[in-house]
Design a protein around this motif. Sequence first.
Motif, PDB file in Angstrom:
ATOM      1  N   PHE A 126     -11.544   6.388  -0.611  1.00  0.00           N
ATOM      2  CA  PHE A 126     -10.280   5.896  -0.043  1.00  0.00           C
ATOM      3  C   PHE A 126      -9.302   7.043   0.195  1.00  0.00           C
ATOM      4  CE2 PHE A 126      -5.977   4.029  -0.891  1.00  0.00           C
ATOM      5  CZ  PHE A 126      -5.910   3.200   0.216  1.00  0.00           C
ATOM      6  N   THR A 127      -9.080   7.872  -0.811  1.00  0.00           N
ATOM      7  CA  THR A 127      -8.123   8.981  -0.664  1.00  0.00           C
ATOM      8  C   THR A 127      -8.666  10.056   0.280  1.00  0.00           C
ATOM      9  OG1 THR A 127      -8.998   9.948  -2.712  1.00  0.00           O
ATOM     10  CG2 THR A 127      -6.995   8.601  -2.883  1.00  0.00           C
ATOM     11  N   GLY A 128      -9.985  10.209   0.325  1.00  0.00           N
ATOM     12  CA  GLY A 128     -10.575  11.156   1.272  1.00  0.00           C
ATOM     13  C   GLY A 128     -10.317  10.737   2.707  1.00  0.00           C
ATOM     14  N   ALA A 129     -10.401   9.425   2.971  1.00  0.00           N
ATOM     15  CA  ALA A 129     -10.109   8.927   4.315  1.00  0.00           C
ATOM     16  C   ALA A 129      -8.644   9.178   4.669  1.00  0.00           C
ATOM     17  CB  ALA A 129     -10.431   7.441   4.387  1.00  0.00           C
ATOM     18  N   ILE A 130      -7.746   8.996   3.703  1.00  0.00           N
ATOM     19  CA  ILE A 130      -6.314   9.235   3.948  1.00  0.00           C
ATOM     20  C   ILE A 130      -6.077  10.705   4.279  1.00  0.00           C
ATOM     21  CG2 ILE A 130      -4.019   9.236   2.880  1.00  0.00           C
ATOM     22  CD1 ILE A 130      -5.000   6.801   1.215  1.00  0.00           C
ATOM     23  N   MET A 198      -5.431  -7.918   7.742  1.00  0.00           N
ATOM     24  CA  MET A 198      -5.392  -6.787   8.674  1.00  0.00           C
ATOM     25  C   MET A 198      -6.450  -5.762   8.295  1.00  0.00           C
ATOM     26  SD  MET A 198      -1.373  -6.107   9.528  1.00  0.00           S
ATOM     27  CE  MET A 198      -1.746  -4.892  10.781  1.00  0.00           C
ATOM     28  N   ALA A 199      -6.923  -5.007   9.280  1.00  0.00           N
ATOM     29  CA  ALA A 199      -7.936  -3.990   9.033  1.00  0.00           C
ATOM     30  C   ALA A 199      -7.401  -2.942   8.056  1.00  0.00           C
ATOM     31  CB  ALA A 199      -8.359  -3.335  10.343  1.00  0.00           C
ATOM     32  N   VAL A 200      -8.246  -2.510   7.139  1.00  0.00           N
ATOM     33  CA  VAL A 200      -7.832  -1.568   6.091  1.00  0.00           C
ATOM     34  C   VAL A 200      -7.434  -0.213   6.668  1.00  0.00           C
ATOM     35  CG1 VAL A 200     -10.134  -0.625   5.581  1.00  0.00           C
ATOM     36  CG2 VAL A 200      -8.422  -0.798   3.756  1.00  0.00           C
ATOM     37  N   ILE A 201      -7.877   0.093   7.890  1.00  0.00           N
ATOM     38  CA  ILE A 201      -7.519   1.370   8.511  1.00  0.00           C
ATOM     39  C   ILE A 201      -6.005   1.506   8.643  1.00  0.00           C
ATOM     40  CG2 ILE A 201      -7.639   0.525  10.899  1.00  0.00           C
ATOM     41  CD1 ILE A 201      -8.921   3.956   9.753  1.00  0.00           C
ATOM     42  N   PHE A 202      -5.281   0.376   8.771  1.00  0.00           N
ATOM     43  CA  PHE A 202      -3.830   0.446   8.952  1.00  0.00           C
ATOM     44  C   PHE A 202      -3.128   0.908   7.677  1.00  0.00           C
ATOM     45  CE2 PHE A 202      -4.987  -2.575  12.379  1.00  0.00           C
ATOM     46  CZ  PHE A 202      -4.520  -1.826  13.441  1.00  0.00           C
ATOM     47  N   GLN A 203      -3.592   0.452   6.513  1.00  0.00           N
ATOM     48  CA  GLN A 203      -2.942   0.944   5.296  1.00  0.00           C
ATOM     49  C   GLN A 203      -3.332   2.391   5.024  1.00  0.00           C
ATOM     50  OE1 GLN A 203      -4.317  -2.284   2.841  1.00  0.00           O
ATOM     51  NE2 GLN A 203      -5.580  -0.966   1.583  1.00  0.00           N
ATOM     52  N   LEU A 205      -3.817   4.643   7.441  1.00  0.00           N
ATOM     53  CA  LEU A 205      -2.968   5.392   8.373  1.00  0.00           C
ATOM     54  C   LEU A 205      -1.529   5.475   7.869  1.00  0.00           C
ATOM     55  CD1 LEU A 205      -4.198   4.122  11.862  1.00  0.00           C
ATOM     56  CD2 LEU A 205      -4.099   6.515  11.139  1.00  0.00           C
ATOM     57  N   THR A 206      -1.011   4.355   7.347  1.00  0.00           N
ATOM     58  CA  THR A 206       0.357   4.350   6.828  1.00  0.00           C
ATOM     59  C   THR A 206       0.521   5.376   5.715  1.00  0.00           C
ATOM     60  OG1 THR A 206       0.665   2.024   7.390  1.00  0.00           O
ATOM     61  CG2 THR A 206       2.109   2.926   5.701  1.00  0.00           C
ATOM     62  N   LEU A 207      -0.412   5.396   4.774  1.00  0.00           N
ATOM     63  CA  LEU A 207      -0.331   6.356   3.665  1.00  0.00           C
ATOM     64  C   LEU A 207      -0.541   7.787   4.156  1.00  0.00           C
ATOM     65  CD1 LEU A 207      -2.163   4.274   0.934  1.00  0.00           C
ATOM     66  CD2 LEU A 207       0.260   4.885   0.981  1.00  0.00           C
ATOM     67  N   ALA A 208      -1.356   7.961   5.202  1.00  0.00           N
ATOM     68  CA  ALA A 208      -1.552   9.300   5.784  1.00  0.00           C
ATOM     69  C   ALA A 208      -0.252   9.806   6.399  1.00  0.00           C
ATOM     70  CB  ALA A 208      -2.665   9.267   6.829  1.00  0.00           C
ATOM     71  N   TRP A 209       0.442   8.951   7.146  1.00  0.00           N
ATOM     72  CA  TRP A 209       1.733   9.336   7.739  1.00  0.00           C
ATOM     73  C   TRP A 209       2.757   9.640   6.656  1.00  0.00           C
ATOM     74  CZ3 TRP A 209       0.741   4.655  11.256  1.00  0.00           C
ATOM     75  CH2 TRP A 209       0.132   5.067  12.445  1.00  0.00           C
ATOM     76  N   MET A 210       2.778   8.822   5.604  1.00  0.00           N
ATOM     77  CA  MET A 210       3.740   9.058   4.532  1.00  0.00           C
ATOM     78  C   MET A 210       3.426  10.335   3.775  1.00  0.00           C
ATOM     79  SD  MET A 210       4.475   5.254   3.005  1.00  0.00           S
ATOM     80  CE  MET A 210       5.493   4.100   3.939  1.00  0.00           C
ATOM     81  N   HIS A 211       2.135  10.624   3.615  1.00  0.00           N
ATOM     82  CA  HIS A 211       1.732  11.847   2.919  1.00  0.00           C
ATOM     83  C   HIS A 211       2.276  13.090   3.625  1.00  0.00           C
ATOM     84  CE1 HIS A 211      -0.739  14.788   0.828  1.00  0.00           C
ATOM     85  NE2 HIS A 211      -1.189  15.205   1.998  1.00  0.00           N
ATOM     86  N   LYS A 212       2.249  13.091   4.950  1.00  0.00           N
ATOM     87  CA  LYS A 212       2.746  14.278   5.677  1.00  0.00           C
ATOM     88  C   LYS A 212       4.219  14.147   6.076  1.00  0.00           C
ATOM     89  CE  LYS A 212       0.917  13.086  10.277  1.00  0.00           C
ATOM     90  NZ  LYS A 212       0.103  13.625  11.391  1.00  0.00           N
ATOM     91  N   LYS A 213       4.911  13.182   5.416  1.00  0.00           N
ATOM     92  CA  LYS A 213       6.360  12.987   5.599  1.00  0.00           C
ATOM     93  C   LYS A 213       6.711  12.756   7.066  1.00  0.00           C
ATOM     94  CE  LYS A 213       7.544  15.542   1.415  1.00  0.00           C
ATOM     95  NZ  LYS A 213       7.323  14.336   0.603  1.00  0.00           N
ATOM     96  N   ALA A 214       5.965  11.851   7.661  1.00  0.00           N
ATOM     97  CA  ALA A 214       6.207  11.479   9.051  1.00  0.00           C
ATOM     98  C   ALA A 214       6.417   9.976   9.183  1.00  0.00           C
ATOM     99  CB  ALA A 214       5.035  11.922   9.924  1.00  0.00           C
ATOM    100  N   ALA A 215       6.796   9.314   8.069  1.00  0.00           N
ATOM    101  CA  ALA A 215       7.029   7.863   8.101  1.00  0.00           C
ATOM    102  C   ALA A 215       8.140   7.530   7.110  1.00  0.00           C
ATOM    103  CB  ALA A 215       5.751   7.100   7.767  1.00  0.00           C
ATOM    104  N   GLY A 216       9.341   8.034   7.407  1.00  0.00           N
ATOM    105  CA  GLY A 216      10.471   7.839   6.516  1.00  0.00           C
ATOM    106  C   GLY A 216      11.350   6.674   6.933  1.00  0.00           C
TER     107      GLY A 216
END
Length: 321
Positions: A126-130, A198-203, A205-216
């Motif tokens: 899971f975290t590898g995909a993020i 909803m497809a798990v890819i959306f959560q 993606l959300t965590l990926a955006w938040m990880h790189k501080k692009a979803a504030g």
Amino acid sequence: MPKKVLIIGGGMAGLSAGTYLRMNGYDTHIYEMHDVPGGLCTSWQRGDYTVDLCVHWLVGSGPNDSFYDRWNELIDMEQIRFVDHEEYMRIEDEQGQQLIIYTDVDRLEAELLAKAPEDATAIREFTGAIRKLASMEMDSSLNPELANLWQKLKALWKMLPFMGLFGKYMRVSAREYAEQFRNPLLRRAMTQMFEPEMAVIFQMLTLAWMHKKAAGYPIGGSMRFALQLARRYRRLGGHIHYRQRVEKILTEGGRALGIRLADGTEIRGDYVISAADGHTTLYRMLEGRYLTPKLERFYQNMPTFPSLIFVALGIARPMQE
């Protein structure tokens, strides 16, 4: 004389359309049934509290993401302060056990492994995909309608390393994905992190955006964000007409030529853009005359999002503890 464009709806879509059209010299008029802009991108002030039911996070809030440049075409993003939360959510069970979903993927992985070591393999997957999705850079400058074959192939080539992830997780709902975890609290977290169906890819993606501080989150709430765009549109010379409900799109020979307001006033233009919802546009404003079998199937068969009741509590005390 510049071409006149009538835009139905002063939400983010209508404001964006109007702003880009003004940049290109069109005479634009937005007709909005409310007395404020923004549509669903809205928030309310109740005393000292901001009640917000729209933007919990904005994709492209930071310069680490290509969507920042697209937003910056419309709004001076440096005028808005965004908060990047350390935590996305907390899950607590009836026994008081907590699981924290951190926005930093390394902290998230450590938290999940500490609380659910029996699911180590699935957690690392899971975290590898993020982490991989956080490295994905979507070309926000590409307009698919205008791109030539070479530009489309280049965009496809950039997305190639991520096709496997999308192919694997796009067809799996969060509820289905959660079933692989043995830890009951982690299973609940995976189900409730997003809408379960909803497809798990959306959560991911959300965590990926938040990880790189692009979803504030924009300080001041969604309404302040919408007002920034409305001000930009008006500075460019665009017109917004409030408390003007559009009842019908006037057509002739299969072409939209104007609109009729609720009070019976008819307004003509060279083009009409509906930024209202699709069902109202097709079934009411166009009276169902331009439906295709495919569109009808969408409205008859597609699942609807469950209804929501939102309760906001303002608590007059410091929350540090």
